[in-house]
Design an enzyme around this catalytic site. Structure first.
Site, PDB file in Angstrom:
ATOM      1  N   HIS A  81     -64.433 110.858  38.205  1.00  0.00           N
ATOM      2  CA  HIS A  81     -65.734 111.534  38.161  1.00  0.00           C
ATOM      3  C   HIS A  81     -66.682 110.742  37.246  1.00  0.00           C
ATOM      4  CE1 HIS A  81     -68.878 114.495  37.510  1.00  0.00           C
ATOM      5  NE2 HIS A  81     -68.629 114.462  36.202  1.00  0.00           N
ATOM      6  N   ASP A  98     -92.442  91.056  47.374  1.00  0.00           N
ATOM      7  CA  ASP A  98     -91.019  91.404  47.450  1.00  0.00           C
ATOM      8  C   ASP A  98     -90.410  91.089  46.096  1.00  0.00           C
ATOM      9  OD1 ASP A  98     -88.202  91.618  48.230  1.00  0.00           O
ATOM     10  OD2 ASP A  98     -88.952  91.497  50.285  1.00  0.00           O
ATOM     11  N   TRP A 152     -62.915 107.687  31.599  1.00  0.00           N
ATOM     12  CA  TRP A 152     -63.856 106.627  31.993  1.00  0.00           C
ATOM     13  C   TRP A 152     -64.010 105.610  30.862  1.00  0.00           C
ATOM     14  CZ3 TRP A 152     -68.698 104.656  30.579  1.00  0.00           C
ATOM     15  CH2 TRP A 152     -69.318 105.298  29.503  1.00  0.00           C
ATOM     16  N   SER A 155     -72.543  92.800  40.114  1.00  0.00           N
ATOM     17  CA  SER A 155     -73.668  93.374  40.844  1.00  0.00           C
ATOM     18  C   SER A 155     -74.807  93.728  39.889  1.00  0.00           C
ATOM     19  CB  SER A 155     -73.187  94.611  41.590  1.00  0.00           C
ATOM     20  OG  SER A 155     -74.277  95.403  41.979  1.00  0.00           O
ATOM     21  N   SER A 156     -74.462  94.371  38.773  1.00  0.00           N
ATOM     22  CA  SER A 156     -75.499  94.775  37.821  1.00  0.00           C
ATOM     23  C   SER A 156     -76.201  93.567  37.211  1.00  0.00           C
ATOM     24  CB  SER A 156     -74.878  95.579  36.674  1.00  0.00           C
ATOM     25  OG  SER A 156     -74.506  96.828  37.125  1.00  0.00           O
ATOM     26  N   HIS A 207     -72.544 101.929  24.314  1.00  0.00           N
ATOM     27  CA  HIS A 207     -73.737 102.608  23.842  1.00  0.00           C
ATOM     28  C   HIS A 207     -75.018 102.107  24.504  1.00  0.00           C
ATOM     29  CE1 HIS A 207     -75.467 105.888  21.859  1.00  0.00           C
ATOM     30  NE2 HIS A 207     -76.504 105.118  21.651  1.00  0.00           N
ATOM     31  N   GLU A 249     -75.079 100.978  27.314  1.00  0.00           N
ATOM     32  CA  GLU A 249     -74.920 101.493  28.679  1.00  0.00           C
ATOM     33  C   GLU A 249     -75.551 102.879  28.830  1.00  0.00           C
ATOM     34  OE1 GLU A 249     -73.837 100.532  31.582  1.00  0.00           O
ATOM     35  OE2 GLU A 249     -73.687 102.499  32.550  1.00  0.00           O
ATOM     36  N   TYR A 302     -78.064 103.996  27.303  1.00  0.00           N
ATOM     37  CA  TYR A 302     -79.520 103.827  27.360  1.00  0.00           C
ATOM     38  C   TYR A 302     -79.961 103.162  28.638  1.00  0.00           C
ATOM     39  CZ  TYR A 302     -79.483 105.515  22.637  1.00  0.00           C
ATOM     40  OH  TYR A 302     -79.306 106.300  21.542  1.00  0.00           O
ATOM     41  N   SER A 334     -92.639 109.159  32.643  1.00  0.00           N
ATOM     42  CA  SER A 334     -93.940 108.716  32.139  1.00  0.00           C
ATOM     43  C   SER A 334     -94.910 108.390  33.269  1.00  0.00           C
ATOM     44  CB  SER A 334     -93.771 107.477  31.258  1.00  0.00           C
ATOM     45  OG  SER A 334     -92.899 107.757  30.199  1.00  0.00           O
ATOM     46  N   HIS A 390     -70.567 105.147  16.303  1.00  0.00           N
ATOM     47  CA  HIS A 390     -70.659 106.609  16.160  1.00  0.00           C
ATOM     48  C   HIS A 390     -69.822 107.326  17.219  1.00  0.00           C
ATOM     49  CE1 HIS A 390     -74.556 106.557  18.779  1.00  0.00           C
ATOM     50  NE2 HIS A 390     -73.542 106.829  19.525  1.00  0.00           N
ATOM     51  N   HIS A 391     -69.342 106.584  18.213  1.00  0.00           N
ATOM     52  CA  HIS A 391     -68.400 107.173  19.171  1.00  0.00           C
ATOM     53  C   HIS A 391     -66.991 107.192  18.590  1.00  0.00           C
ATOM     54  CE1 HIS A 391     -71.273 107.052  22.560  1.00  0.00           C
ATOM     55  NE2 HIS A 391     -71.737 105.995  21.928  1.00  0.00           N
ATOM     56  N   THR A 421     -87.247 108.267  19.854  1.00  0.00           N
ATOM     57  CA  THR A 421     -87.066 109.239  20.928  1.00  0.00           C
ATOM     58  C   THR A 421     -88.023 110.408  20.735  1.00  0.00           C
ATOM     59  OG1 THR A 421     -84.749 108.598  20.851  1.00  0.00           O
ATOM     60  CG2 THR A 421     -85.309 110.447  22.257  1.00  0.00           C
ATOM     61  N   LYS A 447     -91.458 109.608  21.932  1.00  0.00           N
ATOM     62  CA  LYS A 447     -91.627 109.741  23.386  1.00  0.00           C
ATOM     63  C   LYS A 447     -91.881 111.192  23.775  1.00  0.00           C
ATOM     64  CE  LYS A 447     -89.290 105.787  25.220  1.00  0.00           C
ATOM     65  NZ  LYS A 447     -90.385 105.521  26.148  1.00  0.00           N
ATOM     66  N   ARG A 492     -61.843 118.142  24.984  1.00  0.00           N
ATOM     67  CA  ARG A 492     -62.201 117.598  26.297  1.00  0.00           C
ATOM     68  C   ARG A 492     -60.940 117.227  27.066  1.00  0.00           C
ATOM     69  NH1 ARG A 492     -65.535 112.136  25.295  1.00  0.00           N
ATOM     70  NH2 ARG A 492     -65.656 112.188  27.547  1.00  0.00           N
TER      71      ARG A 492
END
Lengths: 385, 537
Positions: B82, B111, B147, B175-176, B259, B261, B263, B274, B308-309, B334, B337, B456
């Site tokens: 998932h 293009d 994950w 790909s990315s 991290h 990732e 963002y 926006s 921090h993870h 943040t 924004k 979790r």
């Protein structure tokens, strides 16, 4: 036209009121909705910190969302307003950069103090090594020189029938173990935390302590529990199949009770060592073997010995459990590398291994013509070295 | 100057290659940014539904305590896949699809800069995910280690199929990287004359910064999985303590990727919102410059907060303090924004079409996710939150009503431009309310179960968590089925929607709205003239 839009906004407003009420419920300390305050000085300072940040967030939320909803209600095209043209304000932008920074400093200050207090290790009265296994905890009581005095495993005590919905679930469903960790109150207990296989995490919410148990690394933690009681927690790092089934139960005992228990446990340890040279009857082996099997083997190989093929093979009628005993002992003692089958040589003593081996060879449809005694296991293990 | 353009135009017309190929070949060999954008978006939606089915398996099992539907090992495969499918298969490709469709139109280009690579970067993905998902049908089972695939659970103790997972991740990374090189090249080289960097629409800006984040961290992820591959098959011990390696090092490497990732999944969402809020507020975006700087600051900070993870792995005090302070700092840009979006609405003349509803929900619910993020940043408190449902609630609040709502808002907002037809406004609003209620009923109670102590990634739980889980499961099914309804609304619009005007929305600004609806196969064959009115809104 304006009516329609107001109606469309109302559910939003209602939901927001719901949110705020829920938040207030948390703030008011409705226990089941909030973090535990716990029983230690550390857990209480964490709780206070948590509530402090929470209320700061609520206040900021009310201001920001309040402004937003004011705008959503009053600055609608259907209310006939003409849009303003402004698109910047240096003063405002500097203000809403500086003010949050000041708020953050106001949060960081107490957070740092609590963290520094948590790192105040040393000066402990006793040390327990906590070792995570797939899927149980081992508690080893260390003496002043960090040698092991005795150790035991703490396994889930909830029966499979309750988990599978074949029996009514007990009060401490999934939070009960066969033997809890026992510690004295009012003494500084140091925990050395590590793991045998994968990463686990040891957490007792009411003490406000949580630390990863990492194989090859010793982490330390400490606590002083002021109130006797039974405190429950769970593994909090995904560690494989039974991650959800390895609870932590700590029994904090008054000091004198603890000391009496500790002396008793040391004596029992001597008794256990003597049992290794004993010869048991087949009935004794079957009874003890069934108990060991239920605790250590049944979650994979299933209580009926049918396993969950192909991942967890059946033992009923298996060539290992009915073939030569050497090979059977080898699997139990050394595990099978690259599979979920662990090496139990370090986890069980010779008497337990003998009993479970005997049980597996005679339970269900299996009928080997041998009797396994502790001395056979000791012989097998020494022949390996 | 105009003569040169006219002449160029005449010769170009001689090729007669303006329309797409017919049939399957159009999609297989296409180098057109719109076709590839469409492929990305449909692929992403397919993955979203698959990932959603896995989520519903999880929520069905968690509806009540006890094991009812699946075994724990299969449950772990569900949570793992998932997460992987939603992150790498649904959210990221959706944003790449939006970038493909919109960046050339927004900067006034015909293009993308590298059209053939564009084709390759898309067509890698179906193979990557076919490899990943096929493992669920193999005897050993699919990835079951979360994950975040922490070693050694994902190496020594992993199912044999982990190798498919590793190659799948390699392909997704390739790909990315190709996608982001293409986006950077397009934005930096293909802007119409007069479209200076500080006139670009904010969606283009956020994607430019996101593309650099991708370039910086996808190779780190590739390094991590390669080290896993070597540990598993070639006897190295990068992450095996018994061989001199370090399982904690895996986490440092993973989160150095992980991290930024997160963002990568939220910055383009900021861009979309926006664009939408000024349109329906009929007022220019407040604080355009500070939006750009805030996005850049968030991107910079994302590289220095990864641990921090990992507050509970046992870092020294100085490390804990550094990562706590750095993480708290993210709240400042943040916050800027959020304040800017609210100020954009302030004294506007708002209407509440479906894209605007999703954008407003984004601002509110993303901010709630931001609050729980701030709480999680506080190290001592994190000891109690870490790896509980509080974290699950937090990241779903920023990813579902955050990233995903922005994607849905973008689809409603630009769909009329893409296919030339309007969606049905009442159905769109119904979809919004179902999603909004579903998402909150699903994830809001998870804050409480987390605070009450539910870990979790567990297939079964203690009895005190039962009520919240039941509520959460009900919400999940409402949310899940309302996304199937979304599919219906979109297909209905494409097939039989009312024809859309070129401008589509009264308050829309930007070059894409100067093109006809549906947009022509090649966007701007002549560079458009950039007026202030058509620059960023």
């Amino acid at each position: 036209m304006p009516k329609v839009n107001i109606r469309r906004l109302t559910p939003v407003a209602r939901l927001c009121v719901g949110f705020v009420l829920a938040l207030v419920a948390v703030g008011a300390g409705a226990d089941e909705l909030n973090m535990t305050r716990g029983v230690t000085e550390i857990s209480r300072s964490i709780f206070d910190l948590h509530m402090y940040i929470f209320w700061i967030c609520v206040v900021i939320g009310i201001i920001v969302f309040g402004a937003m909803f004011w705008s959503l209600i009053h600055h609608r095209k259907s209310a006939g307003v003409t849009p303003a043209k402004f698109h910047e304000s240096t003063k405002l932008e500097i203000a809403w950069t500086l003010v949050p920074t000041l708020i953050l400093i106001a949060i960081a200050w107490p957070a740092t103090q609590v963290l520094v207090a948590m790192y105040d290790t040393g000066g402990e009265d006793m040390t327990v090594e906590v070792r995570g296994y797939q899927w149980k905890w081992q508690y080893k009581y260390l003496d002043e020189d960090y040698n092991s005095t005795f150790y035991f495993f703490s396994n889930l005590a909830t029966p499979q029938e309750e988990i599978r919905g074949q029996a009514e679930k007990g009060e401490f469903y999934l939070l009960d173990v066969d033997e809890p960790l026992r510690i004295p109150t009012n003494r500084k207990v140091r925990f050395l935390i590590t793991a045998e296989d994968v990463i686990h995490a040891w957490w007792v919410p009411e003490f406000g302590i949580k630390r990863d148990a990492v194989p090859g690394i010793l982490n330390d933690l400490w606590t002083i529990v002021p109130e006797p009681g039974i405190y429950r927690g769970q593994c909090t790092e995904l560690c494989g199949k039974d991650h959800g089934f390895m609870p932590i139960v700590v029994h904090a005992m008054p000091e004198d009770e603890y000391d009496a228990w500790y002396a008793e446990r040391l004596a029992a340890e001597e008794e256990r060592k003597r049992a290794l040279s004993k010869t048991f009857t087949e009935e004794e082996l079957m009874a003890e073997g069934e108990a060991v099997y239920a605790t250590y083997c049944a979650s994979c190989h299933m209580p009926n010995g049918m396993g969950v093929p192909p991942v967890f093979p059946a033992l009923d009628g298996s060539p290992i459990a009915t073939g030569p005993r050497e090979a059977h002992l080898d699997v139990i003692v050394n595990g099978v590398y690259g599979t979920a089958m662990q090496a139990f040589g370090e986890q069980l003593d010779a008497a337990q291994i003998a009993a479970v081996t005997h049980y597996e060879r005679h339970a269900w449809g299996n009928d080997a013509d041998d009797v396994t005694q502790p001395k056979d296991v000791i012989e097998f293990m020494s022949s390996q070295q | 100057m105009s003569e040169v353009v006219e002449a160029g135009h005449a010769t170009h017309d001689d090729h007669h290659d303006h329309g797409p190929d017919k049939g399957l070949a159009r999609w297989l060999f296409t180098t057109n940014h719109k076709d590839i954008g469409t492929l990305y978006l449909w692929f992403s939606f397919t993955m979203f539904l698959i990932g959603g089915v896995l989520a519903l398996v999880i929520r069905a099992e968690l509806f009540q305590p006890g094991l009812q539907f699946v075994n724990p090992e299969f449950f772990n495969q569900m949570t793992t896949n998932h997460g992987l499918i939603m992150v790498f298969g649904a959210i990221m490709p959706a944003f790449v699809g939006l970038a493909n469709w919109l960046v050339p139109m927004m900067v006034g280009a015909p293009d993308m800069a590298l059209p053939r690579m564009n084709n390759l970067s898309f067509w890698i993905l179906p193979f990557a995910f076919a490899m990943l998902i096929s493992t669920l049908f193999m005897e050993a089972g699919g990835p079951n280690f979360g994950w975040t695939f922490y070693a050694p659970l994902s190496t020594t103790y992993a199912p044999e199929t982990v190798t498919y997972f590793i190659f799948g991740v390699h392909l997704m990374g390739a790909s990315s990287i190709m996608g982001s090189i293409n986006i950077i090249a397009t934005i930096l080289n293909m802007r119409a004359p007069g479209m200076t960097l500080m006139k670009m629409p904010l969606f283009v800006w956020t994607w430019l910064i996101t593309a650099y984040l991708l370039l910086a961290v996808m190779p780190v992820l590739a390094g991590a999985v390669t080290m896993m591959l070597f540990d598993i098959h070639f006897g190295t011990s990068f992450f095996n303590a018994a061989g001199g390696g370090d399982p904690v090092m895996f986490q440092h490497i993973f989160w150095f990727f992980g991290h930024p990732e997160v963002y990568i999944m939220i910055l383009p969402a900021f861009g979309v919102v926006s664009q939408i809020i000024p349109t329906f507020s009929r007022k220019p975006l407040f604080g355009y410059d500070s939006m750009v700087y805030a996005t850049a600051s968030i991107a910079f900070l994302s590289f220095i907060v990864w641990a921090h993870h990992m507050f509970t792995v046992g870092m020294p005090l100085a490390g804990q303090l550094f990562f706590m302070y750095a993480t708290m700092l993210i709240a400042v840009p943040t916050g800027v924004k959020v304040f800017n979006w609210v100020s954009t609405m302030w004294q506007g003349a708002m209407t509440f079409e479906t894209p605007m509803l999703f954008a407003i929900a984004f601002v509110i619910l993303f901010t709630i996710g931001g609050f729980s993020g701030l709480m999680l940043a506080i190290t001592p408190a994190d000891y109690q939150y870490h790896d509980t449902y509080f974290v699950v609630a937090h990241f779903h609040y920023v990813l579902v009503p955050g990233a995903l709502f922005s994607i849905i808002a973008a689809v409603y907002y630009w769909l009329p431009k893409w296919c030339g037809r309007m969606y049905d406004e009442s159905l769109g609003k119904l979809h919004f309310w179902l999603s909004f209620i579903g998402v909150n009923v699903t994830f809001f109670p998870q804050h409480f179960s987390g605070l009450a102590g539910m870990p979790r990634r567990i297939p079964d739980y203690a009895l005190q968590f039962a009520d919240f889980n039941m509520l959460s499961s009900i919400g999940a099914f409402i949310f899940g089925f309302s996304q199937v309804f979304f599919l219906y609304v979109v297909i209905k619009a494409i097939r039989s929607g009312k024809p859309a005007t070129d401008r589509v929305w009264e308050g829309a600004h930007g070059l894409e709205w100067t093109l006809p609806s549906p947009a022509p196969y090649h966007s701007f064959t002549h560079p458009p003239k950039i007026t202030d009115a058509e620059a960023h809104s």
